[in-house]
Design a protein around this motif. Structure first.
Motif, mmCIF file in Angstrom:
data_model
loop_
_atom_site.group_PDB
_atom_site.id
_atom_site.type_symbol
_atom_site.label_atom_id
_atom_site.label_comp_id
_atom_site.label_asym_id
_atom_site.label_seq_id
_atom_site.Cartn_x
_atom_site.Cartn_y
_atom_site.Cartn_z
ATOM 1 N N ALA A 1 -3.015 0.128 11.088
ATOM 2 C CA ALA A 1 -3.195 1.134 10.050
ATOM 3 C C ALA A 1 -1.939 1.251 9.191
ATOM 4 N N ALA A 2 -0.778 1.170 9.837
ATOM 5 C CA ALA A 2 0.481 1.238 9.091
ATOM 6 C C ALA A 2 0.673 0.000 8.220
ATOM 7 N N MET A 3 0.312 -1.168 8.756
ATOM 8 C CA MET A 3 0.430 -2.390 7.960
ATOM 9 C C MET A 3 -0.499 -2.334 6.750
ATOM 10 N N ALA A 4 -1.696 -1.784 6.930
ATOM 11 C CA ALA A 4 -2.636 -1.660 5.813
ATOM 12 C C ALA A 4 -2.065 -0.755 4.725
ATOM 13 N N THR A 5 -1.378 0.308 5.129
ATOM 14 C CA THR A 5 -0.727 1.193 4.159
ATOM 15 C C THR A 5 0.319 0.434 3.354
ATOM 16 N N ALA A 6 1.145 -0.341 4.063
ATOM 17 C CA ALA A 6 2.195 -1.105 3.389
ATOM 18 C C ALA A 6 1.611 -2.166 2.462
ATOM 19 N N GLU A 7 0.612 -2.883 2.959
ATOM 20 C CA GLU A 7 0.008 -3.943 2.154
ATOM 21 C C GLU A 7 -0.649 -3.365 0.904
ATOM 22 N N ALA A 8 -1.322 -2.233 1.033
ATOM 23 C CA ALA A 8 -1.992 -1.620 -0.118
ATOM 24 C C ALA A 8 -0.980 -1.195 -1.181
ATOM 25 N N LEU A 9 0.172 -0.683 -0.763
ATOM 26 C CA LEU A 9 1.205 -0.312 -1.726
ATOM 27 C C LEU A 9 1.657 -1.517 -2.534
ATOM 28 N N ILE A 10 1.859 -2.630 -1.855
ATOM 29 C CA ILE A 10 2.302 -3.844 -2.541
ATOM 30 C C ILE A 10 1.201 -4.392 -3.435
ATOM 31 N N SER B 1 -1.309 -2.820 -4.877
ATOM 32 C CA SER B 1 -1.694 -1.967 -6.001
ATOM 33 C C SER B 1 -0.561 -1.679 -6.969
ATOM 34 N N ALA B 2 0.634 -2.145 -6.653
ATOM 35 C CA ALA B 2 1.777 -1.885 -7.526
ATOM 36 C C ALA B 2 1.656 -2.654 -8.847
ATOM 37 N N ASP B 3 2.208 -2.086 -9.890
ATOM 38 C CA ASP B 3 2.352 -2.810 -11.155
ATOM 39 C C ASP B 3 3.602 -3.676 -11.074
ATOM 40 N N VAL B 4 3.696 -4.624 -11.978
ATOM 41 C CA VAL B 4 4.879 -5.475 -12.065
ATOM 42 C C VAL B 4 5.543 -5.226 -13.412
ATOM 43 N N GLU B 5 6.780 -4.787 -13.379
ATOM 44 C CA GLU B 5 7.548 -4.529 -14.594
ATOM 45 C C GLU B 5 8.911 -5.191 -14.466
ATOM 46 N N ASP B 6 9.168 -6.140 -15.369
ATOM 47 C CA ASP B 6 10.442 -6.882 -15.365
ATOM 48 C C ASP B 6 10.719 -7.518 -14.008
ATOM 49 N N GLY B 7 9.657 -8.031 -13.385
ATOM 50 C CA GLY B 7 9.815 -8.749 -12.121
ATOM 51 C C GLY B 7 9.935 -7.865 -10.903
ATOM 52 N N HIS C 1 5.274 1.498 -8.429
ATOM 53 C CA HIS C 1 4.112 2.236 -7.935
ATOM 54 C C HIS C 1 4.192 3.677 -8.416
ATOM 55 N N ASP C 2 3.146 4.151 -9.071
ATOM 56 C CA ASP C 2 3.109 5.515 -9.614
ATOM 57 C C ASP C 2 4.327 5.809 -10.472
ATOM 58 N N GLY C 3 4.717 4.818 -11.273
ATOM 59 C CA GLY C 3 5.810 5.007 -12.208
ATOM 60 C C GLY C 3 7.197 4.886 -11.623
ATOM 61 N N GLU C 4 7.308 4.627 -10.311
ATOM 62 C CA GLU C 4 8.613 4.490 -9.664
ATOM 63 C C GLU C 4 8.750 3.111 -9.038
ATOM 64 N N VAL C 5 9.960 2.585 -9.053
ATOM 65 C CA VAL C 5 10.214 1.292 -8.433
ATOM 66 C C VAL C 5 9.840 1.359 -6.953
ATOM 67 N N LEU C 6 9.080 0.383 -6.507
ATOM 68 C CA LEU C 6 8.677 0.327 -5.097
ATOM 69 C C LEU C 6 9.787 -0.352 -4.301
ATOM 70 N N LEU D 1 -1.286 -14.475 2.672
ATOM 71 C CA LEU D 1 -0.053 -14.346 1.892
ATOM 72 C C LEU D 1 -0.235 -13.364 0.735
ATOM 73 N N GLU D 2 -1.388 -13.404 0.091
ATOM 74 C CA GLU D 2 -1.634 -12.513 -1.051
ATOM 75 C C GLU D 2 -2.048 -11.143 -0.539
ATOM 76 N N PRO D 3 -1.334 -10.082 -0.914
ATOM 77 C CA PRO D 3 -1.665 -8.746 -0.400
ATOM 78 C C PRO D 3 -2.943 -8.210 -1.004
ATOM 79 N N ALA D 4 -3.648 -7.386 -0.225
ATOM 80 C CA ALA D 4 -4.894 -6.772 -0.676
ATOM 81 C C ALA D 4 -4.945 -5.341 -0.153
ATOM 82 N N ALA D 5 -5.690 -4.496 -0.837
ATOM 83 C CA ALA D 5 -5.933 -3.141 -0.353
ATOM 84 C C ALA D 5 -7.055 -3.206 0.684
ATOM 85 N N ARG D 6 -6.764 -2.761 1.921
ATOM 86 C CA ARG D 6 -7.744 -2.909 3.007
ATOM 87 C C ARG D 6 -8.227 -1.539 3.475
#
Length: 396
Positions: free
Chosen positions: A166-175, A177-183, A187-192, A391-396
């Motif tokens: 469950a904790a890994m799913a939380t971490a993977e979902a954050l990654i 669903s994050a946007d990519v800005e300048d590499g 997440h939610d407007g803050e650097v992850l 390798l590719e993260p997904a929201a689970r």
């Protein structure tokens, strides 16, 4: 603890060594103490195992009620029964404790004890000064007993692994669903950051009845050091190693799992290393069965990695890149315990719970590690981990 430890192997050693008892003097952070007594306390208490298989506790008055109700002991005695406070006033706390222990042992007809290697030197010397024979065991007998889990213990480890997932799913979902800005992942407007992901992992574990002292969320070059906890922003197109090893707050049993993700394209070489690591992981999992040694399973993982052109400590003991650790370790009341899946690892037996976690590391590329938790069964092994490998993260 809802089971009684099978201490027959310890009793056999006491008999063969002609020793009157086995004494542990520690708090319940010592896993042998927790396992034998079936009790937890933050302050040191004493557990005595006698040749008839009896387990006898000596505890403070503060812990007496709980120890009587919760422990697996055949008898529980208060320190006050031996006037510890009076002895401490007359002789000092240390000498008072030694005199109390001397009487406690005498009450159980014990004049000689075997003790674990972690036994306090001061207690051992004090008992010897009171003519109690104290022999430090050459091998950890209780740790060896603990290596073979009961069905109840396996159920507890599996439950912790579910919380881990469950904790890994939380971490993977954050990654994922994050946007990519300048590499950099946002997440939610803050650097992850590694710290933010770690925080969310810990919150999820707490909600699932587990605790976590440390975890690994390591990006890029940080992930090339297997025990770097990771820090700072998570970047796109980089390997991110997440290793979570929680402990159930009630039972004390650990889980352990690692996944490696990349948001974006980490490059051809990183993808190749991931594929090789996954092949090594699958081959090592397939090799786990009763009768094989941990060393043989480790060799299987090394074979795959070396054949792909990467160094291992087997091929080059001085290498600091490639596969630079063992393939696995036992998991139970300690996160690292017997058996070991590495050079020198002994024969695997039904009931052994262990990790399989090959990896390939290089600061120039990053780190890859994939880890599952398995139990050796009569017919082979069972994977206690149900989390996908990708390798590719997904929201689970």
């Amino acid at each position: 603890m809802e089971f009684t430890a099978d201490l027959s192997a310890l009793i056999d050693v006491l008999d063969s060594d002609d020793v009157d008892g086995y004494l542990i003097d520690d708090d319940s952070t010592d896993s042998d103490q927790r396992y034998v007594s079936g009790f937890t306390a933050p302050d040191a208490y004493q557990t005595l195992v006698t040749p008839d298989g009896g387990v006898h506790l000596l505890v403070s008055g503060l812990e007496y009620g709980r120890a009587t109700a919760e422990s697996n002991a055949d008898s529980v005695t208060r320190r006050a029964s031996y006037d510890y406070q009076g002895l401490a006033v007359e002789h000092g706390p240390h000498e008072g404790k030694i005199r109390m222990l001397e009487t406690f042992l005498d009450d159980h007809d014990v004049a000689s004890v075997s003790v674990p290697r972690s036994f306090p030197t001061g207690t051992a010397d004090g008992l010897r000064d009171r003519d109690v024979s104290v022999t430090v065991e050459p091998e950890s007998i209780v740790e060896g007993i603990r290596a073979t889990k009961t069905d109840w213990e396996i159920d507890q480890i599996e439950a912790t692994q579910r919380a881990n997932e469950a904790a890994m799913a939380t971490a993977e979902a954050l990654i994922a669903s994050a946007d990519v800005e300048d590499g950099v992942l946002v997440h939610d407007g803050e650097v992850l950051t590694s710290e933010r992901v770690t925080e969310e992992i810990e919150i999820t574990l707490l909600r699932n009845g587990c605790q976590l002292d440390e975890t690994i969320v390591a990006c890029g070059a940080d992930g090339a050091d297997p025990h770097d906890r990771g820090s700072g922003p998570l970047e796109a197109n980089e390997l991110i190693v997440i290793d979570i090893f929680p402990r159930d707050k009630e039972t004390g049993y650990f889980g352990d799992m690692t996944r490696t993700f990349a948001r974006g394209d980490p490059g051809e070489e990183a993808r190749r290393r991931y594929e090789v690591t996954e092949r090594a992981y699958e081959a090592a999992l397939e090799a786990v069965e009763p009768g094989v040694t941990g060393a043989e399973v480790h060799d299987v993982a090394c074979d795959v990695i070396e054949e792909a052109g990467y160094e291992t400590l087997r091929s080059d003991p001085s290498t600091d890149t490639g596969f630079i650790h063992g393939t696995g370790h036992g998991v139970g009341l300690d996160i690292h315990e017997q058996p070991t899946v590495s050079p020198g690892g002994g024969e695997l037996e039904p009931g052994h719970v262990l990790t399989i976690e090959p990896g390939i590391y290089d600061p120039a590329v990053g780190g890859v590690r994939i880890e599952d938790l398995v139990v050796v069964t009569e017919g082979g092994s069972e994977n206690l981990t149900e989390y996908p490998v990708a390798l590719e993260p997904a929201a689970r």
